[in-house]
Design a protein around this motif. Structure first.
Motif, PDB file in Angstrom:
ATOM      1  N   ARG A 458     -10.712  42.753  52.910  1.00  0.00           N
ATOM      2  CA  ARG A 458     -12.156  42.501  52.865  1.00  0.00           C
ATOM      3  C   ARG A 458     -12.464  41.058  53.237  1.00  0.00           C
ATOM      4  O   ARG A 458     -13.404  40.787  53.985  1.00  0.00           O
ATOM      5  CB  ARG A 458     -12.694  42.810  51.470  1.00  0.00           C
ATOM      6  CG  ARG A 458     -13.165  44.231  51.306  1.00  0.00           C
ATOM      7  CD  ARG A 458     -14.308  44.314  50.316  1.00  0.00           C
ATOM      8  NE  ARG A 458     -13.909  43.908  48.970  1.00  0.00           N
ATOM      9  CZ  ARG A 458     -13.329  44.731  48.109  1.00  0.00           C
ATOM     10  NH1 ARG A 458     -13.072  45.969  48.448  1.00  0.00           N
ATOM     11  NH2 ARG A 458     -13.003  44.311  46.902  1.00  0.00           N
ATOM     12  N   THR A 459     -11.653  40.143  52.694  1.00  0.00           N
ATOM     13  CA  THR A 459     -11.879  38.730  53.021  1.00  0.00           C
ATOM     14  C   THR A 459     -11.665  38.488  54.508  1.00  0.00           C
ATOM     15  O   THR A 459     -12.474  37.824  55.165  1.00  0.00           O
ATOM     16  CB  THR A 459     -10.908  37.850  52.213  1.00  0.00           C
ATOM     17  OG1 THR A 459     -10.921  38.308  50.869  1.00  0.00           O
ATOM     18  CG2 THR A 459     -11.303  36.404  52.293  1.00  0.00           C
ATOM     19  N   ALA A 460     -10.583  39.070  55.029  1.00  0.00           N
ATOM     20  CA  ALA A 460     -10.337  38.918  56.464  1.00  0.00           C
ATOM     21  C   ALA A 460     -11.513  39.483  57.247  1.00  0.00           C
ATOM     22  O   ALA A 460     -12.012  38.869  58.198  1.00  0.00           O
ATOM     23  CB  ALA A 460      -9.048  39.625  56.845  1.00  0.00           C
ATOM     24  N   GLY A 461     -11.978  40.662  56.818  1.00  0.00           N
ATOM     25  CA  GLY A 461     -13.126  41.270  57.488  1.00  0.00           C
ATOM     26  C   GLY A 461     -14.330  40.357  57.452  1.00  0.00           C
ATOM     27  O   GLY A 461     -15.029  40.180  58.456  1.00  0.00           O
ATOM     28  N   ALA A 462     -14.585  39.761  56.288  1.00  0.00           N
ATOM     29  CA  ALA A 462     -15.744  38.876  56.165  1.00  0.00           C
ATOM     30  C   ALA A 462     -15.605  37.675  57.096  1.00  0.00           C
ATOM     31  O   ALA A 462     -16.576  37.266  57.747  1.00  0.00           O
ATOM     32  CB  ALA A 462     -15.892  38.412  54.720  1.00  0.00           C
ATOM     33  N   LEU A 463     -14.382  37.138  57.155  1.00  0.00           N
ATOM     34  CA  LEU A 463     -14.184  35.978  58.037  1.00  0.00           C
ATOM     35  C   LEU A 463     -14.409  36.371  59.498  1.00  0.00           C
ATOM     36  O   LEU A 463     -15.067  35.650  60.253  1.00  0.00           O
ATOM     37  CB  LEU A 463     -12.773  35.415  57.841  1.00  0.00           C
ATOM     38  CG  LEU A 463     -12.563  34.686  56.511  1.00  0.00           C
ATOM     39  CD1 LEU A 463     -11.120  34.246  56.347  1.00  0.00           C
ATOM     40  CD2 LEU A 463     -13.506  33.482  56.428  1.00  0.00           C
TER      41      LEU A 463
END
Lengths: 599, 265
Positions: A458-463
């Motif tokens: 999710r964090t990677a996606g957000a970035l």
């Protein structure tokens, strides 16, 4: 496969931590990860304010980049309508877009320039549509992710380009967001108030842009779901059906009646509608047509999905944007794949199809519902709209970004039986809108597997999403500035004709065109120009005035050559005008020829 | 089940892939066309070919002959028949242009008469304009650019003169019959001398060719002419349409009521 292994390991590590998001909605969890949570919750708290600021900033920038050009037949139609609303004279063209024109009429008092009045309306509506987008996204996403969705949609370059043109797409899409939100609200709790609101906004949508009609499937869906409710009540069904139909019809009647009165009455309006629809299939007489007509269905589909929707619509023909969006899609798919498997799959596979479908229709999740409506519109745009004009797919862009974000970071309700809840446990703002929770057998018990890897994804996606936003903003901002600055090819043609006429005051020029003629007329180019489709009539016309110098554009020439074969020997190229085909899809290149006839 | 769905989807995909996609594309047509002017275009196109296509031109003319005879008189129609028979392209085309002038008179005159009916007046002006557009290529050789621009402005003035109900009342304007008459007479007066009509010698044994021509092509338009019934434009009777719809609603409602009484629904 590797994912599964990681899941297990993750689970082992995570066992000490209480089950994170879904099991306990509305209850602010005080877990051990308070530090990370604090940062996230601060971002989540600031997100609505940032969204408002971003919308204002976006509106302010767009306001300075409003295109002064009226570059196509349709745009000239709209602009002329501000001076005199006349459907028969095609200002605007059928079916009228009455609310859109009304809004621009009102704004024109402050703005002055008719083209910019439309663009100002688009900008105002576009900025306001941040609210329904936010509310829709917040149903399943954290505030931070909702902010990302808002940014993804606002900065989407192709949508942005449409916003600062005197066309109704951007306004229609803004109203569409309100409709989708109202419709969703009504689907979640089918009260009369909410249903009326949805139907009313649908009436607004149709009065702004009739070609978005396939989204009316949502209204039918709403009726079907309400019907199912009413049947359960064991009371009389018919009165309710009649009331629903009356509300729906009444909301549409508002704008239809306005249009009819603008034509002097219902009879005249019907007469006009018949006259306009009679010409549907015969206008071009088989001689020439949209380039898309020659395509087979497969080629049409490829062009629609590949070029119009993805390459032009989503990525504005930018490789960097394409790569970033692909990375986001990958992250989203992985994230969705890493989600706990719904246990229901094997158990319910044997269940009957019909009851399952009925249950889904009544209690569909947000992504499924949006995808269904977007799919309906996509099919319509593919089959019934002019494939030469990618602007017809613009309503899909925002919905696709929202779906992608939902895929990437939606609260784990891939388990359909679980109550839908916002992903951030600390937030309960969305709680009142939560749909009635269906029965959930033991949703709370299952411990979340692989929570850590999901969080990482999710964090990677957000970035990546933030990266996409940055790329979009850079690309989109530059494109809208350039669109407002570079004269379209038709304008260059008009200027070229002006110079030609000034250089040869003794010659009488006649230029034969297709749709360019509308813009040339609008610009009052001092050279006779005529729209022509039939070669035989062109020849008769040329004979009518032997003293004139005959010019024609490449579109006309191509149409003639489709009728009588090559005419290369009878024309002499004299000029060519180009503008970015991203701004002017059909008339981005115009070549001017002189007719020299047979030697 | 899944098998069936897959097969069905395959069939649909095949059907869609094979069907001609163009048939679905739609666009809105143009209501601003005039049949007589379209026929004129066909006739000059056919006669402009080398060699002239008289069969095609005559076929196009036959389609329109009835309308010409009923609006401009049997004498005019008979003259054109004679022109076609004599295979004289120049005279035929010249007379067809004169018919367009007569058509201008017919549409203008009707527009003046129906000034209280906004839709009708506007449609008639649009048809007059379409007639004018067909003549423009020929007028361009005879009139200056500024004179033609003036005619175009006269058409705009005529459109203004019929008023406007406005969009939701915005932009409402009253009709002005006098202004309409002035505007249309300026157009008509400028064009009429350019495209004279040549009556046939013994066409159909007309008693007084000059009077017939004067009737079809007066010097000024004042909106007092008796016109042939516009059978082509009023094919549907609104009263009957409404009646039929109401009947269907009543019968359908009755059927539903009956079915419910019998417990079928």
């Amino acid at each position: 496969m590797t994912l599964r292994g990681d899941d297990k390991m993750d689970q082992a590590i995570d066992t000490g931590i209480p089950a994170a998001p879904p099991s306990n909605p509305g209850h602010p969890s005080g877990s051990g990860e308070s530090l990370r949570r604090k940062g996230a919750s601060r971002l989540n708290k600031a997100a609505p304010i940032i969204a408002v600021l971003v919308a204002l900033l976006w509106a302010a920038y767009s306001w300075t980049q409003r295109s002064p050009f009226v570059a196509s037949w349709d745009e000239a139609d709209f602009v002329l309508a501000l001076d005199r609303f006349d459907l028969l004279a095609m200002q605007p063209h059928f079916p009228g877009y009455p609310y859109f024109v009304m809004g621009a009429m009102a704004l024109r008092r402050f703005v002055g320039d008719p083209a910019r009045a439309y663009e100002s309306l688009n900008i105002v509506l576009g900025a306001a549509s941040v609210y329904p987008i936010w509310r829709l996204a917040r149903r399943r996403l954290t505030p931070a992710w909702s902010l990302l969705v808002v940014l993804l949609i606002l900065t989407s370059p192709y949508l942005w380009l449409q916003t600062v043109r005197p066309m109704s797409e951007a306004a229609g899409i803004a109203v569409l967001w309100w409709y989708l939100w109202c419709w969703r609200r009504a689907m979640e709790r089918r009260t009369w108030g909410r249903m009326t609101a949805a139907l009313f906004v649908f009436g607004l949508l149709m009065g702004v842009r009739l070609s978005f009609a396939p989204f009316g499937l949502g209204a039918c869906w709403l009726l079907a779901a309400a019907w199912a409710d009413w049947r359960g009540e064991r009371r009389r069904l018919w009165p309710k059906l009649v009331i629903f139909a009356a509300i729906a019809a009444g909301c549409q009647l508002l704008w239809v009646a306005g249009l009819a009165l603008s034509e002097g009455g219902v009879r005249g309006f019907l007469q006009l509608a018949v006259a306009f629809t009679e010409g549907h299939f015969s206008e071009w007489g088989g001689g020439v047509a949209s380039a898309g007509d020659e395509l087979s269905f497969a080629a049409r589909l490829l062009r629609f999905a590949g070029d119009n929707v993805l390459w032009t619509g989503m990525f504005a023909r930018s490789t960097a944007l394409f790569a970033a969006a692909a990375a986001l899609l990958l992250a989203a798919v992985l994230s969705a794949g890493a989600r706990p498997r719904p246990p229901r799959d094997s158990a319910s596979a044997g269940a009957r199809l019909a009851p399952r479908a009925a249950a889904w229709l009544r209690r569909s999740g947000l992504p499924g519902a949006l995808a269904a409506l977007a799919g309906a519109y996509g099919a319509w745009a593919l089959l019934a709209q002019n494939i030469d004009k990618p602007r017809h797919i613009t309503p899909l862009i925002g919905v696709m970004w929202l779906l992608l974000a939902l895929l990437c970071a939606a609260a784990p309700s891939a388990r359909p039986a679980a109550p839908q809840s916002p992903a951030a446990p600390g937030d309960d703002a969305a709680a009142p809108q939560r749909p009635p929770a269906p029965a959930d057998p033991g949703a709370g018990e299952a411990p979340p597997r692989g929570e850590r890897i999901r969080r990482a994804l999710r964090t990677a996606g957000a970035l990546i999403a933030a990266g996409v936003v940055a790329l979009q903003a850079a690309r989109g901002g530059a494109l809208v500035a350039r669109q407002a600055d570079e004269p379209p090819a038709v304008y260059q043609l008009g200027q070229g004709l002006r110079e030609l006429a000034a250089a040869h005051p003794d010659n009488r020029f006649v230029v034969y065109t297709y749709e360019e003629t509308r813009v040339l007329d609008y610009l009052h180019v001092p050279v006779s120009n005529r729209r022509i489709e039939t070669y035989d009539y062109f020849i008769a016309d040329v004979q009518a005035d032997p003293g004139a110098t005959i010019l024609l554009t490449d579109h006309v020439l191509k149409g003639f050559e489709a009728q009588v074969g090559s005419l290369a020997g009878q024309v002499k190229p004299i000029a060519a005008y180009d503008s970015d085909p991203l701004f002017d899809p059909v008339y981005g290149h115009i070549a001017l020829y002189e007719w020299v006839g047979e030697h | 089940m899944r098998m069936m769905v897959k097969t069905a989807m395959l069939f649909i995909a095949l059907f869609l892939a094979l069907a001609p996609a163009g048939a679905w594309a739609y666009s809105y047509g143009d209501a601003n066309t005039e049949d007589v002017a379209e026929t004129f275009k066909l006739v000059v196109s056919d006669l402009g070919k080398t060699p002239a296509d008289w069969t095609g031109a005559e076929a196009a003319h036959k389609e329109r002959r009835e309308e010409i005879a009923s609006h401009f008189g049997e004498e005019v129609a008979a003259t054109l028949d004679a022109n076609f028979r004599s295979r004289d392209a120049d005279v035929t085309i010249a007379n067809y242009k004169a018919i367009l002038i007569m058509n201008l008179d017919r549409r203008f005159d009707n527009a003046i008469q129906s000034i209280t009916d906004y839709t009708q007046a506007k449609l008639l002006l649009a048809k007059a304009r379409a007639t004018y557009e067909a003549l423009v290529p020929y007028a361009e050789a005879k009139l200056s650019k500024s004179e033609l621009d003036g005619l175009s402005a006269d058409f705009d003035a005529a459109l203004e003169a019929i008023g406007n109900p406005g969009l939701f009342g915005v932009g409402k304007k009253e009709a002005d019959g006098q202004a309409l008459q002035t505007a249309v007479n300026q157009v008509y007066g400028a064009l009429k001398p350019l495209f004279p009509y040549a009556p046939g010698e013994a066409a159909g044994g007309a008693k007084d060719p000059d009077a017939a021509v004067q009737a079809a092509e007066p010097d000024t338009i004042d909106g007092t002419k008796e016109h042939a019934a516009m059978e082509r434009e009023n094919k549907t009777n609104p009263a009957i349409t409404v009646g039929v719809i109401a009947g269907i609603v009543v019968i359908g409602g009755g059927a539903v009521f009956w079915a419910r009484r019998k417990g079928l629904l």
